[in-house]
Motif scaffolding. Structure first.
Motif, PDB file in Angstrom:
ATOM      1  N   SER A 108      17.790  -0.717   2.422  1.00 18.85           N
ATOM      2  CA  SER A 108      17.590   0.637   2.945  1.00 18.85           C
ATOM      3  C   SER A 108      17.681   0.630   4.464  1.00 18.85           C
ATOM      4  CB  SER A 108      16.212   1.176   2.534  1.00 18.85           C
ATOM      5  OG  SER A 108      15.191   0.429   3.170  1.00 18.85           O
ATOM      6  N   ALA A 109      17.891   1.812   5.012  1.00 18.72           N
ATOM      7  CA  ALA A 109      17.909   1.954   6.466  1.00 18.72           C
ATOM      8  C   ALA A 109      17.461   3.354   6.827  1.00 18.72           C
ATOM      9  CB  ALA A 109      19.305   1.701   7.028  1.00 18.72           C
ATOM     10  N   ASN A 110      17.105   3.498   8.065  1.00 19.69           N
ATOM     11  CA  ASN A 110      16.818   4.809   8.613  1.00 19.69           C
ATOM     12  C   ASN A 110      17.974   5.170   9.532  1.00 19.69           C
ATOM     13  OD1 ASN A 110      15.310   7.163   9.152  1.00 19.69           O
ATOM     14  ND2 ASN A 110      13.409   5.974   9.106  1.00 19.69           N
TER      15      ASN A 110
ATOM     16  N   GLU B 134      14.481   6.943  -2.881  1.00 23.35           N
ATOM     17  CA  GLU B 134      14.000   8.307  -3.111  1.00 23.35           C
ATOM     18  C   GLU B 134      12.505   8.375  -2.800  1.00 23.35           C
ATOM     19  OE1 GLU B 134      13.934  11.821  -6.523  1.00 23.35           O
ATOM     20  OE2 GLU B 134      14.425   9.760  -7.098  1.00 23.35           O
ATOM     21  N   SER B 135      11.776   7.344  -3.196  1.00 26.93           N
ATOM     22  CA  SER B 135      10.344   7.287  -2.920  1.00 26.93           C
ATOM     23  C   SER B 135      10.074   7.190  -1.427  1.00 26.93           C
ATOM     24  CB  SER B 135       9.731   6.076  -3.638  1.00 26.93           C
ATOM     25  OG  SER B 135       8.411   5.842  -3.221  1.00 26.93           O
ATOM     26  N   ALA B 136      10.901   6.414  -0.719  1.00 28.02           N
ATOM     27  CA  ALA B 136      10.680   6.168   0.706  1.00 28.02           C
ATOM     28  C   ALA B 136      11.311   7.221   1.611  1.00 28.02           C
ATOM     29  CB  ALA B 136      11.243   4.795   1.078  1.00 28.02           C
TER      30      ALA B 136
ATOM     31  N   GLY C 256       0.828  -1.199   0.000  1.00 29.93           N
ATOM     32  CA  GLY C 256       0.000   0.000   0.000  1.00 29.93           C
ATOM     33  C   GLY C 256       0.857   1.242   0.000  1.00 29.93           C
ATOM     34  N   VAL C 257       1.779   1.345   0.956  1.00 29.37           N
ATOM     35  CA  VAL C 257       2.658   2.508   1.054  1.00 29.37           C
ATOM     36  C   VAL C 257       3.720   2.479  -0.043  1.00 29.37           C
ATOM     37  CG1 VAL C 257       4.293   3.750   2.531  1.00 29.37           C
ATOM     38  CG2 VAL C 257       2.267   2.667   3.529  1.00 29.37           C
ATOM     39  N   ARG C 258       4.302   1.290  -0.303  1.00 30.49           N
ATOM     40  CA  ARG C 258       5.389   1.173  -1.279  1.00 30.49           C
ATOM     41  C   ARG C 258       4.985   0.424  -2.549  1.00 30.49           C
ATOM     42  NH1 ARG C 258       7.161   5.121   0.867  1.00 30.49           N
ATOM     43  NH2 ARG C 258       8.041   4.987   2.952  1.00 30.49           N
TER      44      ARG C 258
END
Length: 448
Positions: free
Chosen positions: A162-164, A356-358, A55-57
């Motif tokens: 990916s990471a935060n 980039e999207s996230a 949904g989000v991605r």
């Protein structure tokens, strides 16, 4: 059942599942363990992919899949979007349902990676990375976190994507107006927190997270200030090391002195809203709130930095943040095609597109030169700090079955007591350390 007995039961159940013991995670009858050997296949045909943030991605994944199928017309990717709140239970149920219930490829986060490794669901990918174009192209801090979270030294069970990362956000306009240096050191941080506070005018130097999710941020601030670079020493946690206790005392001491009193109950949404309201100078939160800050202030009035090193000239110390990755499932009958998809999705171009999207940090080092990264200064700084060989990453024990319970429900009420002065920093740290040491000892015993 007591809390400790409940924990022991959960830990034993998880480890027994990993050993192949027939224990169901749900009320259903016991099925296959989901650990079938599968096969390489011929590199063609259909594969199933599970997105762990459906949904989000979904939109960005559909773009990546379309590009992959264009380059690989003999492979068909079936996309399945799983809501992020349901993904761990969905994987657990599928593992118990047997090989036919599992995907060929799935997005897997480090927060629940150990659970899946213990149940034998994932294929190791270390050797595949070594033999692929991904070799030497993945951010070191992320691969270290994936290795640690999997619980098996030297082995990766996902390809990180990916990471935060925790960021110290600050209002550049307020700093300039007050003649303050950016918070590139802890001395600058504490000075700014004090000088930007004017309670009579409802202005504050900092906003603290006192509600849900407070422990992870407290740990970030503690280890960054203390410079302690390992979560364990001699089998016991360093959480209550005197240097961490001192750092915690300083951090908690900010509450109601340079922060709003209402911060006591703030989760991340309320904390971010407090900062974006315009009367707060600094905020410690991850990259996920960047777009909110830009929307509130514009790029010219906001900036973000990795947390400062413990002292001038010292290496930067950061706690690990959850890392997302692509997992290859052991039960897949078409691993060759599945691996092609993983390589493609983790390539520089596709990894950059997804991140980039996230608004997250790309795992592929070649993405660092992309325009959007260079335009997003805080993201670029975060990526560089993660890939810096001098940076010390304190690996949080996501592999412990009780980690989420200890770091949330068990300890968040104590953090509020600490902020209110009803508990000392040492009492808080000692209580947390006791819970962690017990969980680690039990995990080590059950692992054998």
């Amino acid at each position: 059942m007591s809390r400790n007995n409940s924990r022991r039961s959960r830990a034993r159940s998880l480890l027994a599942l990993g050993a192949g013991t027939c224990l169901a995670l749900t009320a259903t009858a016991c099925g296959d363990s989901g650990t079938g050997a599968g096969g390489e296949g011929d590199g063609k045909g259909k594969i199933v992919f599970w997105d762990n943030n459906g949904g989000v991605r979904t939109e960005v994944w559909k773009k990546i899949i379309a590009e992959f199928e264009k380059e690989n017309p003999d492979i068909d990717v079936e996309y399945v979007g799983i809501p992020i709140a349901d993904v761990q239970s969905k994987y657990d149920t599928a593992i118990q349902g047997g090989d036919d219930s599992l995907p060929d490829v799935g997005m897997v986060g480090t927060a629940y990676l150990a659970n899946m490794v213990a149940q034998g669901a994932l294929e190791p990918v270390t050797d595949r990375i070594e033999d692929s174009p991904l070799k030497g192209k993945l951010v070191k801090g992320m691969t270290d976190s994936v290795e640690a979270a999997g619980g098996e030294d030297g082995e990766l069970f996902t390809v990180p994507t990916s990471a935060n990362q925790g960021v110290l956000w600050y209002r550049t306009d307020l700093f300039e107006r007050a003649g303050l240096e950016p918070p590139t050191s802890w001395e600058n941080f504490y000075r700014a927190a004090e000088e930007l506070t004017d309670k009579k005018k409802n202005r504050f130097g900092f906003t603290i997270r006192g509600g849900a999710g407070s422990i992870a941020q407290a740990l970030e601030m503690m280890y960054a200030q203390s410079g302690i670079d390992s979560f364990w020493k001699g089998g016991r946690t360093t959480v209550n090391d005197p240097r961490n206790v001192e750092a915690l005392e300083k951090y908690a001491g900010l509450y109601d002195e340079v922060t709003p009193k209402a911060d006591l109950n703030n989760d991340f949404t309320k904390m971010v809203a407090t900062f974006d309201g315009g009367e707060v100078g600094m905020l410690q939160h991850n990259l996920g709130s960047y777009t909110d800050h830009v929307k509130a202030f514009g790029e010219e009035r906001i900036d973000g930095l990795p947390l400062p090193p413990s002292a001038e000239g010292a290496p930067r110390t950061m706690v690990s943040n959850p890392v997302d990755g692509l997992g290859l499932f052991k039960s897949s009958e078409n691993k060759a095609a599945a691996w092609k998809f993983i390589e493609f999705a983790a390539s520089a171009e596709m990894n950059s597109l997804w991140n980039e999207s996230a608004g997250a940090i790309p795992a592929h080092t070649d993405a660092a030169d992309d325009a959007w990264i260079n335009e997003a200064g805080p993201t670029k700084a975060a990526m560089e700090s993660l890939d810096d060989p001098d940076t010390r990453i304190v690996q949080l024990p996501y592999y412990l079955p009780d980690w989420n319970g200890i770091s949330k429900a068990d300890t968040e009420p104590n953090f509020q007591k600490l902020l209110l002065g009803q508990m000392s920093a040492k009492e808080f740290a000692d209580d947390l350390a006791k819970r962690l040491n017990e969980a680690q000892a039990e995990w080590s015993e059950q692992k054998g």
